[in-house]
Design a protein around this motif. Structure first.
Motif, PDB file in Angstrom:
ATOM      1  N   ASP A   3       0.840  -1.204   0.000  1.00  0.00           N
ATOM      2  CA  ASP A   3       0.000   0.000   0.000  1.00  0.00           C
ATOM      3  C   ASP A   3       0.867   1.244   0.000  1.00  0.00           C
ATOM      4  O   ASP A   3       0.492   2.274  -0.551  1.00  0.00           O
ATOM      5  CB  ASP A   3      -0.896   0.031   1.236  1.00  0.00           C
ATOM      6  N   CYS A   4       2.046   1.131   0.619  1.00  0.00           N
ATOM      7  CA  CYS A   4       2.921   2.280   0.796  1.00  0.00           C
ATOM      8  C   CYS A   4       4.373   1.802   0.903  1.00  0.00           C
ATOM      9  O   CYS A   4       4.640   0.766   1.508  1.00  0.00           O
ATOM     10  CB  CYS A   4       2.511   3.006   2.079  1.00  0.00           C
ATOM     11  N   THR A   5       5.290   2.565   0.309  1.00  0.00           N
ATOM     12  CA  THR A   5       6.715   2.300   0.450  1.00  0.00           C
ATOM     13  C   THR A   5       7.376   3.537   1.033  1.00  0.00           C
ATOM     14  O   THR A   5       7.172   4.641   0.539  1.00  0.00           O
ATOM     15  CB  THR A   5       7.364   1.940  -0.906  1.00  0.00           C
ATOM     16  N   VAL A   6       8.136   3.336   2.106  1.00  0.00           N
ATOM     17  CA  VAL A   6       8.830   4.424   2.789  1.00  0.00           C
ATOM     18  C   VAL A   6      10.328   4.246   2.545  1.00  0.00           C
ATOM     19  O   VAL A   6      10.862   3.164   2.770  1.00  0.00           O
ATOM     20  CB  VAL A   6       8.528   4.402   4.305  1.00  0.00           C
ATOM     21  N   HIS A   7      10.980   5.312   2.070  1.00  0.00           N
ATOM     22  CA  HIS A   7      12.417   5.283   1.788  1.00  0.00           C
ATOM     23  C   HIS A   7      13.138   6.233   2.738  1.00  0.00           C
ATOM     24  O   HIS A   7      12.731   7.390   2.875  1.00  0.00           O
ATOM     25  CB  HIS A   7      12.704   5.746   0.352  1.00  0.00           C
ATOM     26  N   ALA A   8      14.199   5.741   3.385  1.00  0.00           N
ATOM     27  CA  ALA A   8      15.027   6.580   4.257  1.00  0.00           C
ATOM     28  C   ALA A   8      16.447   6.023   4.247  1.00  0.00           C
ATOM     29  O   ALA A   8      16.639   4.815   4.092  1.00  0.00           O
ATOM     30  CB  ALA A   8      14.491   6.584   5.679  1.00  0.00           C
ATOM     31  N   ASP A   9      17.431   6.899   4.432  1.00  0.00           N
ATOM     32  CA  ASP A   9      18.788   6.388   4.579  1.00  0.00           C
ATOM     33  C   ASP A   9      18.955   5.864   6.003  1.00  0.00           C
ATOM     34  O   ASP A   9      18.112   6.081   6.866  1.00  0.00           O
ATOM     35  CB  ASP A   9      19.843   7.441   4.213  1.00  0.00           C
ATOM     36  N   ALA A  10      20.036   5.149   6.239  1.00  0.00           N
ATOM     37  CA  ALA A  10      20.246   4.507   7.543  1.00  0.00           C
ATOM     38  C   ALA A  10      20.309   5.514   8.686  1.00  0.00           C
ATOM     39  O   ALA A  10      19.744   5.284   9.758  1.00  0.00           O
ATOM     40  CB  ALA A  10      21.512   3.651   7.511  1.00  0.00           C
ATOM     41  N   ALA A  11      20.980   6.646   8.468  1.00  0.00           N
ATOM     42  CA  ALA A  11      21.104   7.651   9.528  1.00  0.00           C
ATOM     43  C   ALA A  11      19.738   8.218   9.906  1.00  0.00           C
ATOM     44  O   ALA A  11      19.430   8.394  11.097  1.00  0.00           O
ATOM     45  CB  ALA A  11      22.053   8.761   9.103  1.00  0.00           C
ATOM     46  N   THR A  12      18.906   8.489   8.916  1.00  0.00           N
ATOM     47  CA  THR A  12      17.562   9.013   9.182  1.00  0.00           C
ATOM     48  C   THR A  12      16.723   7.969   9.904  1.00  0.00           C
ATOM     49  O   THR A  12      16.026   8.276  10.874  1.00  0.00           O
ATOM     50  CB  THR A  12      16.886   9.453   7.872  1.00  0.00           C
ATOM     51  N   PHE A  13      16.800   6.729   9.447  1.00  0.00           N
ATOM     52  CA  PHE A  13      16.060   5.645  10.075  1.00  0.00           C
ATOM     53  C   PHE A  13      16.431   5.515  11.553  1.00  0.00           C
ATOM     54  O   PHE A  13      15.562   5.424  12.419  1.00  0.00           O
ATOM     55  CB  PHE A  13      16.328   4.333   9.339  1.00  0.00           C
ATOM     56  N   GLN A  14      17.722   5.551  11.844  1.00  0.00           N
ATOM     57  CA  GLN A  14      18.173   5.449  13.239  1.00  0.00           C
ATOM     58  C   GLN A  14      17.715   6.642  14.061  1.00  0.00           C
ATOM     59  O   GLN A  14      17.306   6.487  15.212  1.00  0.00           O
ATOM     60  CB  GLN A  14      19.687   5.311  13.294  1.00  0.00           C
ATOM     61  N   ALA A  15      17.776   7.839  13.489  1.00  0.00           N
ATOM     62  CA  ALA A  15      17.360   9.039  14.221  1.00  0.00           C
ATOM     63  C   ALA A  15      15.871   9.002  14.539  1.00  0.00           C
ATOM     64  O   ALA A  15      15.456   9.339  15.651  1.00  0.00           O
ATOM     65  CB  ALA A  15      17.718  10.293  13.421  1.00  0.00           C
ATOM     66  N   VAL A  16      15.052   8.575  13.585  1.00  0.00           N
ATOM     67  CA  VAL A  16      13.611   8.478  13.820  1.00  0.00           C
ATOM     68  C   VAL A  16      13.328   7.362  14.827  1.00  0.00           C
ATOM     69  O   VAL A  16      12.545   7.539  15.762  1.00  0.00           O
ATOM     70  CB  VAL A  16      12.847   8.249  12.496  1.00  0.00           C
TER      71      VAL A  16
END
Length: 100
Positions: free
Chosen positions: A54-67
């Motif tokens: 339904d949805c695909t979310v893209h983030a780099d590793a640093a952003t993923f860890q920060a969130v």
């Protein structure tokens, strides 16, 4: 699969155990890999998922860890262009409510 994604999958499955999720989200974390989240829980998936969510979310590793650590607000990351969402945004919002 990286330790970061292994930990994220374990966390997601713990949260989803208490409240089921009725959508499908692919979470693509840069070069680290991909996580599929659906009614069955969270699991690793190929980075090239070929759609089907339904949805695909893209983030780099640093952003993923920060969130993930609470150091970065997800909405700020989206508005700042650090997270890209393709597909039904309502689905990822519903998932976010479960994960709070």
């Amino acid at each position: 699969m990286s330790d970061m994604l292994t930990g994220a999958i374990a966390y997601l499955n713990e949260r989803l155990r208490h409240e089921p999720f009725d959508g499908t989200v692919h979470l693509v974390v840069g070069e680290e890999g991909c996580i599929t989240i659906d009614e069955s829980g969270a699991r690793a998936c190929p980075t090239d998922t070929g759609g089907g969510a339904d949805c695909t979310v893209h983030a780099d590793a640093a952003t993923f860890q920060a969130v993930s650590s609470g150091k970065l607000d997800p909405m700020s990351a989206v508005l700042g262009g650090r997270i890209r969402i393709d597909g039904e945004i309502a689905t990822v919002i519903k998932l976010g409510r479960i994960l709070r």
